[in-house]
Enzyme design. Structure first.
Site, PDB file in Angstrom:
ATOM      1  N   TYR A  58     -12.534   0.740  -0.961  1.00  0.00           N
ATOM      2  CA  TYR A  58     -11.741  -0.103  -0.169  1.00  0.00           C
ATOM      3  C   TYR A  58     -10.774   0.458   0.539  1.00  0.00           C
ATOM      4  O   TYR A  58     -10.055   1.410   0.108  1.00  0.00           O
ATOM      5  CB  TYR A  58     -11.137  -1.072  -1.314  1.00  0.00           C
ATOM      6  CG  TYR A  58     -10.473  -2.171  -0.715  1.00  0.00           C
ATOM      7  CD1 TYR A  58     -11.010  -3.185   0.206  1.00  0.00           C
ATOM      8  CD2 TYR A  58      -9.317  -2.175  -0.981  1.00  0.00           C
ATOM      9  CE1 TYR A  58     -10.391  -4.123   0.700  1.00  0.00           C
ATOM     10  CE2 TYR A  58      -8.303  -3.435  -0.260  1.00  0.00           C
ATOM     11  CZ  TYR A  58      -9.023  -4.157   0.496  1.00  0.00           C
ATOM     12  OH  TYR A  58      -8.289  -5.181   1.289  1.00  0.00           O
ATOM     13  N   ASP A  83     -19.903   5.335  18.821  1.00  0.00           N
ATOM     14  CA  ASP A  83     -18.788   4.195  18.900  1.00  0.00           C
ATOM     15  C   ASP A  83     -17.588   4.291  18.234  1.00  0.00           C
ATOM     16  O   ASP A  83     -17.117   3.716  17.272  1.00  0.00           O
ATOM     17  CB  ASP A  83     -19.656   2.966  18.247  1.00  0.00           C
ATOM     18  CG  ASP A  83     -18.687   1.621  18.678  1.00  0.00           C
ATOM     19  OD1 ASP A  83     -17.795   1.738  19.561  1.00  0.00           O
ATOM     20  OD2 ASP A  83     -19.047   0.688  18.061  1.00  0.00           O
ATOM     21  N   ARG A  99     -10.912   0.936  16.366  1.00  0.00           N
ATOM     22  CA  ARG A  99     -11.451  -0.319  15.512  1.00  0.00           C
ATOM     23  C   ARG A  99     -12.186   0.241  14.343  1.00  0.00           C
ATOM     24  O   ARG A  99     -12.552  -0.459  13.301  1.00  0.00           O
ATOM     25  CB  ARG A  99     -11.857  -1.329  16.151  1.00  0.00           C
ATOM     26  CG  ARG A  99     -13.033  -0.919  17.009  1.00  0.00           C
ATOM     27  CD  ARG A  99     -13.522  -1.992  17.988  1.00  0.00           C
ATOM     28  NE  ARG A  99     -14.585  -1.500  18.929  1.00  0.00           N
ATOM     29  CZ  ARG A  99     -14.351  -0.655  20.126  1.00  0.00           C
ATOM     30  NH1 ARG A  99     -13.077  -0.267  20.224  1.00  0.00           N
ATOM     31  NH2 ARG A  99     -15.240  -0.180  20.591  1.00  0.00           N
TER      32      ARG A  99
HETATM   33  P1  AMP Z   1     -17.416  -3.696  10.041  1.00  0.00           P
HETATM   34  O1  AMP Z   1     -18.643  -4.820  10.008  1.00  0.00           O
HETATM   35  O2  AMP Z   1     -17.661  -2.647   9.502  1.00  0.00           O
HETATM   36  O3  AMP Z   1     -16.904  -3.629  11.463  1.00  0.00           O
HETATM   37  O4  AMP Z   1     -16.335  -4.709   9.231  1.00  0.00           O
HETATM   38  C1  AMP Z   1     -15.334  -5.923   9.383  1.00  0.00           C
HETATM   39  C2  AMP Z   1     -14.158  -5.643   9.150  1.00  0.00           C
HETATM   40  O5  AMP Z   1     -14.005  -5.793   7.984  1.00  0.00           O
HETATM   41  C3  AMP Z   1     -13.244  -4.559   9.512  1.00  0.00           C
HETATM   42  O6  AMP Z   1     -12.501  -4.615  10.809  1.00  0.00           O
HETATM   43  C4  AMP Z   1     -12.341  -4.248   8.351  1.00  0.00           C
HETATM   44  O7  AMP Z   1     -11.067  -5.133   8.619  1.00  0.00           O
HETATM   45  C5  AMP Z   1     -12.998  -4.961   7.159  1.00  0.00           C
HETATM   46  N1  AMP Z   1     -13.449  -3.728   6.337  1.00  0.00           N
HETATM   47  C6  AMP Z   1     -14.851  -3.101   6.579  1.00  0.00           C
HETATM   48  N2  AMP Z   1     -14.891  -2.100   5.583  1.00  0.00           N
HETATM   49  C7  AMP Z   1     -14.118  -2.230   4.958  1.00  0.00           C
HETATM   50  C8  AMP Z   1     -13.353  -1.509   3.818  1.00  0.00           C
HETATM   51  N3  AMP Z   1     -14.071  -0.482   3.462  1.00  0.00           N
HETATM   52  N4  AMP Z   1     -12.054  -1.550   3.352  1.00  0.00           N
HETATM   53  C9  AMP Z   1     -11.216  -2.541   3.898  1.00  0.00           C
HETATM   54  N5  AMP Z   1     -11.696  -3.470   4.888  1.00  0.00           N
HETATM   55  C10 AMP Z   1     -12.917  -3.250   5.423  1.00  0.00           C
END
Ligand code: AMP
Length: 993
Positions: free
Chosen positions: A711, A756, A760
Site C-alpha cells: 500500500y 508509460d 501518474r
Molecule cells: P491503477 O489502475 O494502477 O492506475 O490504479 C488506480 C488508482 O488506484 C491509482 O491512481 C492510485 O490512486 C490507486 N492505487 C493503485 N495502486 C495503489 C497502491 N499500491 N497504493 C495506493 N493506491 C494505489
C-alpha cells in the site's frame, strides 16, 4: 509613577514564571549546548565593564530554582558603553555555533525624560581565542555578530498587567577555528534584561535507520552535506551499503541502502534479535521468524530451522517451512480379481499419507509354495520372487493410481502380492514401512499359442518342421495338434496330425505347392489358442532344396529384412531429430527476450507472460496465490480499468498484518479481460526492487479475482505533488527522482521497457519513497486516459513519449529515458501538465521541430540540463538510467549545486525552447512574438483580445487571461511573465538571449 526606569527591571526575575517555560527544558536532540546560563545556579562570574553597567541579579523561576540574569538600564545618561563578557567557552568540535538570547527590553517611549539618551538595541560580539584569558578583556579584539533589537518591547502598562514581552533571538556564528571563544554584550544606553543565554551547536544525532547505525555527526559549516556510512547493527549484513547525509541543520537526509538480519534473527525495534524458541528463520532478510512447522521443534533461540520430532523426517529438498513428515501407513482394502493367469489388484489410499503428497505405490510379487496362504511370510509358506516374465501394467513401482494388472502368471499357482505405499521420507525410516499383502491362486488355464515354427527340410513331397513349446504351457503339454492344407483350397479340405514332441515330418504332399499350417498345444485344461498360420512350399519336380540351401535363403531373406528395418529405423530417427530441432524447447520458448534485448547470462531477465501458451501458468509461476480469507478490504481508493482499487489489510499465517492495495476484477469479465488483468501481476511478480511496487500475491481461485500489492499511502505522484505545491526542498525532490531513476535502472537491466512512465504511474508511500507501477503490455496504454491513437494505430501517451516511439513504435529503454525527462519536468513543476493544454498534434509538431519544454519555475540548471539530455532527438545520446542515478547522487552529495537555477525570463518569447538551433530567435516585434507563441493553445484565445500596442499587452493580467479562456495556471503565469518581459524588451531594446 516610579520615575526610576532601572527599578522597573529589578522586579523582572520575580515575574519570570510568566514567560519562562516550565522546567525541565528539553532541547532538540540535534542541539548540543556549550553554555546555558539557566543551568548555572551559582554566580556566572561574567565580566562586567565598567562595573556600574551590567549587573548580575539572582532570581527564581516558578519552581523557586535560582537563575542568573544580567540587567542594565542607564537610559538617562549619554554615551553609554557597558560591556558584559562571558567566560571562555571551549568550542569542542563545532564549526558553526548558535547563540540563543532571551531578553526583555523597555520601550523608550514609556520612560519619561529619556528622549535622546535611551536606546532600544544592544550589540552581540565574539572573540575567537585558543586559550582562556581570564579577566583580561580588550574591546577591540571583539568582532560584532549583530545588533540585537527587540521584536517586542514593554511599557510600564504591560508590567502593571503582569505581561512581560520576552524576546528570543538566535544568531549563527562561524566557522570557528580556535579552541574556544568569548561572547560579549555591548549596551549603549538601553534598558535591557538578559534573561538567558544559550550557546549550542548542531549535530546529526546517533540514529539507527534500515538496521544500520549512524554515529553522532557534526555537520560542515559550508553548504555541503556530510556523507556518512552506516554500520550494520549486530547480527545483520549489508544488502546495499547503507549511507545517509548529514545536513548543516543537523538533519539526516536521503537514506540509501540497508542491512538485513542474519538467518536466526529477526528485526525488532531497530535491532536484530534472536528468533525465540519454537521459531526459526532460515534466510537473510527482515521478515519475522516463523513458527516451527508442524511436527518440528526448536528448543534454542536463534534457530535457522526446526528439527523434526521423533519418527518424523524431512526429505532432501523439503523447504525449512514444510512440516516434518513420516512414511505413509499401509494401503487398505486390497481386492484381487483373477482371470485365469492374470490378476487385477485394487486398493484404497492409505489412511495416513504421512503428511505428504508424493505418495506412490510399489507392488512386489512372490510365488509361494507349501502351507496355507495367509497373506504373510509366516507359517511354512516358502516364497520366492516371481519370475521376471511376469508383467505389470502399467508397472510395478512408482504407481500413482491404486490399481495394477499382473499378467503372465503361472496357472494354478499361489502368489502373494505385497503392496507398499511410499513417500519422500520412506527411505529414511525403513523400520516404519508398512505394506498390505494379498495371496491368490491363479486358475487352471489353457496353454498359450505356439509362436515359433521352423521349416527344417523340404522335398518334393514332404517337409520337416519343428517349433518351440508355448511360452506359458499352464500345465503339462499332453500333445500338439498340427493342421495343414493347400493354400489354394482355403481350408475346404485339411489334414490333422498329432505329435508328442516339438517336431513333425509331413509326407504325401504335392510338389511345388504352397501349404498353410497351424499348431495348438493341449494340456489337462484343454487346447490352447492356435498359432498364426505358417506357410511353406514343397519343391518343384526338378528341384529339391537341401536344408543347407534353405538356410542360405533364410539368411538372405533375414538380411534383406534387417536392411529394410535398419533403413526404416534410421528414417524414423532422422525424422525425429529434425522435428526436435524445428520444435521449440519449452524453456527456449519461455526465454523470449523483451524488446529484442540480448541479455547477458547471469542477469535475471524479464519473461514476457504472453509467451506462455497458458497465461494462468505464468501468473502462478510469478505470483503467490493468496487465500481470500487473509484479505480484509477497508475502502475504495481509486478506479482502475478492470475494477475498483481498494485499501485493506493482508494477514498471512505467522506473518505480521500489513496494509495492502487490492485491485479487483469486476464481474462479467471475458477470458481476455481476466488474462490481461492478471498479466500485470505476472509482470510485477518478476520484480524485486525498493523502487518498484511490490506484488504480495493474487486471488484467482475465488471471486472476485484480485491483485494485492503493497500500500502506498500518498497515492500517485502527480496528484500528490499538486496537493503539496512548493512544499518540498530541492533535496527532497531530487531524492524522489533518484528513487524513480533507480527503479527504472532495475527495469532496464531486466530488459523490461515500461512504455508509460509518467508521474501518474508513480506511487508514493508515507516516507516519500517513489515506486514505479502500472505494468502491462498493450493493456497499460489501453488503460491510460492520456493515451491517444496514433496514425499508425496503437494508443500512445503522446506528451510522455519519445518521437521515435510515436512515429514507428520504437519503444526501448531510451524511449523510457525520454519519458523520465518528462517526469522530471512534472516533479520540478509540482504536477504541472506537460505542454499545458496544447493539442497532441501541436505537441508532436513542436517536438519534431526541435522545441522543448522550458525549465519549471526555480528549476536548478543541472536538473534542466538533465531534462534536455533525456529529450535528445538521437536516442543513443540520451543518458542511460545508470548515469541518471549517478548524476542525481552527485547532486544529493553537493546540494549547493541546486542553487543555480535555470533562467526562464532570459528567453521570454518562447514557451517552448528551441534546442535544435544554438540561438533562440530574438523577437523584435509584437507580431514575431505572437508567432513565437504559435504552438500555444492560447494563440486562438488572443485573437479575441485587442492588442494594438505592447502597453496593452503588458498590462494583461491573470484575470484578463481567465476572461479569454486561459485557465491553466502554468500558461497564465508564464504568459503574464512573458508579457512583462516583452514590455521591458520593447522599452529597453532587445532582451539578450
Ligand atoms: P491503477 O489502475 O494502477 O492506475 O490504479 C488506480 C488508482 O488506484 C491509482 O491512481 C492510485 O490512486 C490507486 N492505487 C493503485 N495502486 C495503489 C497502491 N499500491 N497504493 C495506493 N493506491 C494505489
Amino acid at each position: 509613577m516610579d520615575c526610576n526606569p532601572r527599578s522597573l527591571l529589578f522586579i523582572l526575575p520575580l515575574l519570570l514564571s510568566c514567560v519562562i517555560p516550565a522546567f525541565p527544558v528539553i532541547y532538540p536532540p540535534n542541539e548540543v549546548n556549550l553554555l546555558d546560563s539557566k543551568a548555572s545556579q551559582g554566580e556566572l562570574g561574567w565580566i562586567s565593564y565598567p562595573s556600574h553597567g551590567w549587573e548580575e541579579i539572582s532570581g527564581v523561576d516558578e519552581h523557586y530554582t535560582p537563575i542568573r540574569t544580567f540587567q542594565v538600564c542607564n537610559v538617562m545618561e549619554y554615551s553609554q558603553n557597558n560591556w558584559l563578557r562571558t567566560n571562555w567557552i571551549p568550542r569542542q568540535s563545532a564549526q558553526k555555533i548558535y547563540v540563543e538570547l532571551k531578553f526583555t527590553l523597555r520601550d523608550c517611549n514609556s520612560i519619561p525624560l529619556v528622549l535622546g539618551t535611551c536606546k532600544e538595541t544592544f550589540n552581540l560580539l565574539y572573540q575567537d581565542t585558543d586559550d582562556d584569558q581570564g579577566s583580561h578583556f580588550r574591546e577591540h579584539l571583539f568582532t560584532k555578530i549583530d545588533t540585537i533589537a527587540a521584536d517586542e518591547s514593554f511599557t510600564q502598562m504591560d508590567l502593571g498587567d503582569r505581561i512581560l514581552k520576552l524576546n528570543t533571538e538566535v544568531r549563527e556564528v562561524g566557522p570557528m577555528t580556535k579552541k574556544g571563544f568569548y561572547l560579549a554584550f555591548q549596551d549603549v544606553g538601553a534598558c535591557v534584561a538578559l534573561v538567558s543565554v544559550r550557546v549550542y551547536f548542531k549535530k546529526c544525532p546517533y540514529i539507527v535507520r534500515n538496521l544500520a547505525s549512524f554515529p553522532d555527526t557534526i555537520p560542515m559549516d559550508s553548504q555541503s552535506l556530510v556523507e556518512v556510512k552506516g554500520q550494520c547493527v549486530n547480527h545483520s549484513k549489508e544488502e546495499e551499503p547503507p549511507r545517509m547525509y548529514c545536513s548543516t541543520e543537523g538533519e539526516w537526509l536521503v537514506p540509501i541502502g540497508k542491512c538485513l538480519c542474519n538467518p536466526g534473527y529477526e528485526e525488532r525495534s531497530n535491532t536484530c534479535q534472536m528468533c525465540r524458541a519454537g521459531f526459526y528463520k532460515s534466510t537473510l532478510g527482515n521478515m519475522e521468524c516463523s513458527k516451527c512447522p508442524p511436527h518440528s521443534v526448536s528448543h534454542h533461540e536463534g534457530s535457522l530451522h526446526c528439527g523434526c520430532e521423533k519418527n518424523y523426517f524431512r526429505a532432501e529438498g523439503d523447504p525449512a517451512s514444510m512440516a516434518c513428515t513420516r512414511p505413509p501407513s499401509a494401503p487398505r482394502n486390497v481386492i484381487s480379481s483373477i482371470n485365469e493367469t492374470s490378476v487385477i489388484l485394487d486398493w484404497s489410499w492409505p489412511e495416513d499419507a504421512g503428511g505428504r503428497r508424493d505418495v506412490t505405490f510399489t507392488v512386489l510379487c512372490k510365488r509361494c509354495r507349501g502351507g496355507a496362504a495367509n497373506g504373510s511370510n509366516g507359517g511354512n509358506l516358502r516364497c520366492e520372487p516371481c519370475r521376471s516374465n511376469v508383467h505389470f501394467l502399467p508397472r510395478a513401482t512408482g504407481l500413482h493410481n491404486t490399481t495394477v494388472t499382473v499378467g503372465d502368471l503361472l496357472a494354478h499357482t499361489n502368489y502373494t502380492f505385497e503392496i507398499e505405499a511410499l513417500n519422500g521420507v520412506s527411505s529414511l525410516a525403513p523400520k516404519m514401512r508398512q505394506y498390505a499383502a494379498v495371496t491368490i491362486t491363479t486358475n487352471q488355464a489353457a496353454p498359450s499359442p505356439v509362436t515359433v515354427i521352423r521349416k527344417e527340410k523340404t522335398s518334393r513331397n514332404s517337409v520337416s518342421l519343428s517349433w518351440q513349446q508355448p511360452e506359458r504351457p499352464n500345465g503339462i503339454i499332453l500333445d500338439y495338434e498340427i493342421k495343414y492344407y493347400e493354400k489354394e483350397e482355403q481350408e475346404t479340405s485339411y489334414t490333422i496330425l498329432r505329435a508328442r514332441g516339438c517336431n513333425v515330418t509331413l509326407n504325401g504332399l504335392k510338389p511345388n505347392t504352397a501349404y498353410l499350417l497351424q499348431i495348438r498345444a493341449r494340456t489337462a485344461a484343454g487346447y490352447g489358442a492356435t498359432s498364426p498360420s505358417f506357410q511353406f512350399e514343397t519343391s518343384p519336380d526338378s528341384f529339391s532344396i537341401s536344408s543347407e540351401n534353405s538356410q542360405v535363403v533364410l539368411i538372405a531373406i533375414s538380411s534383406a529384412v534387417a536392411i529394410i528395418l535398419l533403413t526404416v529405423l534410421l528414417y524414423v530417427l532422422i525424422g525425429r531429430f529434425c522435428c526436435h530441432s524445428k520444435s521449440k524447447h519449452p524453456d527456449e520458448k519461455r526465454l523470449h527476450f523483451g524488446n529484442g534485448h540480448l541479455r547477458l547470462p547471469g542477469i535475471r531477465t524479464y519473461v514476457d507472460p504472453h509467451t506462455y501458451e497458458d497465461p494462468s501458468q505464468a501468473v502462478h509461476e510469478f505470483a503467490k496465490e493468496l487465500d481470500a480469507s487473509c484479505i480484509a478490504i477497508d475502502k475504495v481508493v481509486g478506479a482502475g480499468e478492470f475494477g475498483e482499487v481498494c485499501s485493506g489489510r493482508l494477514k498471512l499465517p505467522s506473518k505480521k498484518e500489513i496494509c495492502v492495495a487490492i485491485k479487483t476484477l469486476k464481474g462479467g469479465y471475458t477470458d481476455k479481460q481476466r488474462r490481461d488483468f492478471l498479466a500485470e501481476a505476472s509482470i510485477m511478480g518478476q520484480f524485486d526492487h525498493p523502487n518498484i511496487i511490490r506484488l504480495e500475491g493474487v486471488v484467482t481461485r475465488s471471486k472476485p479475482v484480485m491483485i494485492v500489492t503493497e500500500y502506498m499511502e500518498n497515492g500517485s505522484l502527480d496528484s500528490f505533488l499538486r496537493k503539496h505545491d512548493a512544499q518540498f526542498t530541492g533535496i527532497q525532490l531530487v531524492g524522489m527522482l533518484r528513487g524513480i531513476a533507480s527503479g527504472m535502472k532495475y527495469l532496464s537491466d531486466m530488459g523490461y521497457v515500461h512504455r508509460d512512465l509518467a508521474a501518474r504511474n508513480i506511487l508514493v508511500n508515507s516516507n516519500l519513497v517513489c515506486k514505479v507501477s502500472d505494468f502491462g503490455l498493450s493493456r497499460v496504454l489501453e488503460d491510460d486516459p492520456e493515451a491517444a491513437y496514433t496514425t499508425r494505430g496503437g494508443k500512445i501517451p503522446i506528451r510522455w513519449t519519445a518521437p521515435e516511439a510515436i512515429a514507428y513504435r520504437k519503444f526501448t529503454s531510451a524511449s523510457d529515458a525520454w519519458s523520465y525527462g518528462i517526469v522530471l519536468w512534472e516533479v520540478m513543476s509540482y504536477g504541472e501538465r506537460p505542454y499545458w493544454e496544447m493539442s497532441n498534434q501541436d505537441v508532436i509538431k513542436a517536438v519534431d521541430e526541435g522545441y522543448r519544454l522550458p525549465p519549471p519555475m526555480d528549476c536548478p540548471a543541472t536538473l534542466y540540463q538533465l531534462m534536455l539530455d533525456c529529450w535528445q532527438k538521437e536516442r543513443n545520446n540520451r543518458p542511460k538510467f545508470e548515469q541518471i542515478v549517478s548524476i542525481l547522487d552527485k547532486l544529493i552529495r553537493n546540494p549547493g549545486s541546486l542553487k543555480i537555477t535555470a533562467n526562464t525570463t532570459s528567453r521570454p518569447a518562447n514557451l517552448l525552447l528551441d534546442r535544435s538551433s544554438s540561438e533562440v530567435p530574438s523577437m523584435g516585434t509584437l507580431g514575431d512574438w505572437m508567432d513565437g507563441m504559435r504552438t500555444l493553445p492560447c494563440k486562438e484565445a488572443f485573437s479575441g483580445v485587442s492588442y494594438s500596442s505592447c502597453d496593452t499587452l503588458a498590462k494583461t493580467s491573470t484575470e484578463d487571461l481567465k476572461k479569454v479562456g486561459v485557465t491553466i495556471v502554468g500558461p497564465q503565469k508564464k504568459i503574464v511573465s512573458s508579457l512583462k518581459a516583452l514590455d521591458s524588451h520593447t522599452k529597453n531594446g532587445p532582451v539578450p538571449v
